[in-house]
Design a protein around this motif. Structure first.
Motif, PDB file in Angstrom:
ATOM      1  N   GLY A 117      -8.154   0.515   2.721  1.00  0.00           N
ATOM      2  CA  GLY A 117      -8.543   1.761   1.435  1.00  0.00           C
ATOM      3  C   GLY A 117      -8.155   2.412   1.096  1.00  0.00           C
ATOM      4  N   SER A 118      -6.249   2.218   1.973  1.00  0.00           N
ATOM      5  CA  SER A 118      -5.440   2.207   1.305  1.00  0.00           C
ATOM      6  C   SER A 118      -4.552   1.849  -0.462  1.00  0.00           C
ATOM      7  CB  SER A 118      -4.300   1.894   1.808  1.00  0.00           C
ATOM      8  OG  SER A 118      -3.006   3.165   0.940  1.00  0.00           O
ATOM      9  N   ALA A 119      -4.666   2.625  -1.508  1.00  0.00           N
ATOM     10  CA  ALA A 119      -4.852   2.162  -2.696  1.00  0.00           C
ATOM     11  C   ALA A 119      -3.283   1.483  -2.794  1.00  0.00           C
ATOM     12  CB  ALA A 119      -3.891   3.660  -3.984  1.00  0.00           C
ATOM     13  N   TYR A 120      -2.813   0.554  -3.802  1.00  0.00           N
ATOM     14  CA  TYR A 120      -1.740  -0.053  -3.422  1.00  0.00           C
ATOM     15  C   TYR A 120      -0.327   1.325  -4.493  1.00  0.00           C
ATOM     16  CZ  TYR A 120      -3.102  -4.098  -2.122  1.00  0.00           C
ATOM     17  OH  TYR A 120      -4.111  -4.991  -1.082  1.00  0.00           O
ATOM     18  N   ALA A 121       1.013   0.842  -3.714  1.00  0.00           N
ATOM     19  CA  ALA A 121       1.621   1.846  -4.545  1.00  0.00           C
ATOM     20  C   ALA A 121       2.437   0.417  -5.680  1.00  0.00           C
ATOM     21  CB  ALA A 121       2.952   1.964  -4.013  1.00  0.00           C
ATOM     22  N   GLU A 122       2.816  -0.648  -5.241  1.00  0.00           N
ATOM     23  CA  GLU A 122       3.619  -1.528  -6.214  1.00  0.00           C
ATOM     24  C   GLU A 122       2.740  -3.245  -6.171  1.00  0.00           C
ATOM     25  OE1 GLU A 122       7.204  -2.364  -6.036  1.00  0.00           O
ATOM     26  OE2 GLU A 122       7.613  -1.904  -4.472  1.00  0.00           O
ATOM     27  N   LEU A 123       2.715  -4.024  -7.378  1.00  0.00           N
ATOM     28  CA  LEU A 123       2.628  -5.202  -6.712  1.00  0.00           C
ATOM     29  C   LEU A 123       3.870  -6.324  -7.294  1.00  0.00           C
ATOM     30  CD1 LEU A 123      -1.191  -5.411  -8.947  1.00  0.00           C
ATOM     31  CD2 LEU A 123      -0.553  -5.157  -6.334  1.00  0.00           C
ATOM     32  N   PRO A 130       7.023   3.385   5.300  1.00  0.00           N
ATOM     33  CA  PRO A 130       6.672   2.981   3.645  1.00  0.00           C
ATOM     34  C   PRO A 130       6.551   1.393   4.615  1.00  0.00           C
ATOM     35  CG  PRO A 130       8.692   2.692   3.141  1.00  0.00           C
ATOM     36  CD  PRO A 130       9.001   3.266   4.271  1.00  0.00           C
ATOM     37  N   PRO A 131       4.899   1.268   4.246  1.00  0.00           N
ATOM     38  CA  PRO A 131       4.848  -0.243   4.815  1.00  0.00           C
ATOM     39  C   PRO A 131       5.129  -1.314   3.883  1.00  0.00           C
ATOM     40  CG  PRO A 131       2.877   0.885   3.401  1.00  0.00           C
ATOM     41  CD  PRO A 131       3.859   1.780   3.410  1.00  0.00           C
ATOM     42  N   GLY A 132       5.219  -2.992   4.113  1.00  0.00           N
ATOM     43  CA  GLY A 132       5.821  -3.973   3.353  1.00  0.00           C
ATOM     44  C   GLY A 132       4.803  -4.208   2.523  1.00  0.00           C
ATOM     45  N   PHE A 133       4.939  -5.688   2.164  1.00  0.00           N
ATOM     46  CA  PHE A 133       3.889  -6.171   1.335  1.00  0.00           C
ATOM     47  C   PHE A 133       3.412  -7.169   2.019  1.00  0.00           C
ATOM     48  CE2 PHE A 133       7.395  -5.313  -2.051  1.00  0.00           C
ATOM     49  CZ  PHE A 133       6.693  -4.977  -3.472  1.00  0.00           C
ATOM     50  N   GLU A 134       2.039  -7.232   1.067  1.00  0.00           N
ATOM     51  CA  GLU A 134       0.899  -8.280   2.604  1.00  0.00           C
ATOM     52  C   GLU A 134       0.646  -9.058   0.990  1.00  0.00           C
ATOM     53  OE1 GLU A 134      -2.967  -5.052   2.688  1.00  0.00           O
ATOM     54  OE2 GLU A 134      -0.781  -4.651   4.027  1.00  0.00           O
ATOM     55  N   ILE A 135      -0.038 -10.215   1.032  1.00  0.00           N
ATOM     56  CA  ILE A 135      -0.316 -11.299   0.565  1.00  0.00           C
ATOM     57  C   ILE A 135      -1.620 -10.461   0.201  1.00  0.00           C
ATOM     58  CG2 ILE A 135      -1.469 -13.365  -0.118  1.00  0.00           C
ATOM     59  CD1 ILE A 135       1.303 -14.807   1.812  1.00  0.00           C
ATOM     60  N   PRO A 167       1.176  -1.433  -0.311  1.00  0.00           N
ATOM     61  CA  PRO A 167      -0.158  -0.313   0.064  1.00  0.00           C
ATOM     62  C   PRO A 167       1.158   0.884  -0.038  1.00  0.00           C
ATOM     63  CG  PRO A 167      -0.515  -1.323   1.499  1.00  0.00           C
ATOM     64  CD  PRO A 167       0.991  -1.998   0.920  1.00  0.00           C
ATOM     65  N   LYS A 168       0.203   2.191  -0.354  1.00  0.00           N
ATOM     66  CA  LYS A 168       1.203   3.411  -0.486  1.00  0.00           C
ATOM     67  C   LYS A 168       1.416   4.151   0.702  1.00  0.00           C
ATOM     68  CE  LYS A 168       0.129   5.170  -5.295  1.00  0.00           C
ATOM     69  NZ  LYS A 168      -1.259   6.379  -6.123  1.00  0.00           N
ATOM     70  N   GLN A 169       0.582   3.915   1.811  1.00  0.00           N
ATOM     71  CA  GLN A 169       0.139   4.329   3.665  1.00  0.00           C
ATOM     72  C   GLN A 169      -0.315   2.942   3.769  1.00  0.00           C
ATOM     73  OE1 GLN A 169      -1.768   7.865   3.823  1.00  0.00           O
ATOM     74  NE2 GLN A 169      -0.296   9.453   1.961  1.00  0.00           N
ATOM     75  N   GLY A 170       0.463   3.293   5.252  1.00  0.00           N
ATOM     76  CA  GLY A 170      -0.300   1.943   6.524  1.00  0.00           C
ATOM     77  C   GLY A 170      -1.064   2.802   7.452  1.00  0.00           C
ATOM     78  N   LEU A 171      -1.410   1.819   7.762  1.00  0.00           N
ATOM     79  CA  LEU A 171      -2.523   2.656   9.105  1.00  0.00           C
ATOM     80  C   LEU A 171      -2.175   4.054   9.785  1.00  0.00           C
ATOM     81  CD1 LEU A 171      -4.010  -0.493  10.896  1.00  0.00           C
ATOM     82  CD2 LEU A 171      -5.100   0.769   9.034  1.00  0.00           C
TER      83      LEU A 171
END
Length: 188
Positions: A113-119, A84-89, A73-77
């Motif tokens: 509800g956050s947009a993803y920065a990368e997959l 920056p947040p890490g990758f989540e499945i 995600p672009k932003q965490g909680l």
């Protein structure tokens, strides 16, 4: 190592050329080099950045199967306060749409509800059965290899030992045209 012809595929080589494993392997390697990929099925793990519209593109297509998708995600909680947040499945695959023919990816939002920065996508890509165009190209290259064992030599003069060379490619315009749809094209 790729092998796009079998020893029994004599229909794809010129008359009089005997198929051997080394010739098939060399011709297949030339095809892989031209296409910058293997034509057969291969697994890939790739990180793709997403646009603001949550779109991205996988490098290798056609996509046969998507095994796992992770998103960052672009932003965490707490925003990006702790970095920056890490990758989540991504377990809800209904939020991801992949056009398997051309590798285009659209992704929804994270569970918070956050947009993803990368997959990060683990997938398989390629052709399960080698297309006839690739077999024809393999046969054409084998014909060139069998006709002249040193394919880069244009002319030799034995008296003064001068050698004139062709260019550094065995890919004729006809072969390039046949392979054009299998070449790796980066969209980034």
């Amino acid at each position: 190592m790729s092998q796009y012809l079998e020893l029994t595929d004599t229909d794809f080589v010129p008359i009089g050329v005997k198929l051997t494993i080394p010739l098939i392997t060399r011709a297949s390697a030339i095809i892989d080099g031209r296409c910058r990929r293997e034509i057969g099925v291969k697994s890939y793990t790739e990180r793709i950045p997403l646009t603001d519209q949550q779109r991205g593109h996988l490098s290798y297509y056609p996509v046969l199967e998507v095994k796992e998708v992770k998103g960052r995600p672009k932003q965490g909680l707490l925003g990006n306060f702790f970095g920056p947040p890490g990758f989540e499945i991504i377990t809800d695959t209904s939020t991801i749409d992949i056009d398997k023919d051309i590798g285009t990816v659209w992704c929804g939002f994270s569970p918070f509800g956050s947009a993803y920065a990368e997959l990060e996508v683990m997938y398989t890509s390629g052709w399960e059965t080698i297309p006839d165009k690739v077999k024809v190209v393999c046969g054409l290259i084998i014909g060139q290899l069998a006709g002249n064992p040193n394919t880069n030599v244009k002319s030799k003069k034995d008296f003064d030992y001068s050698i004139e060379y062709f260019g550094n490619s065995m890919i004729t315009p006809e072969i390039a045209d046949l392979l054009s749809e299998f070449e790796h094209r980066s969209f980034r």
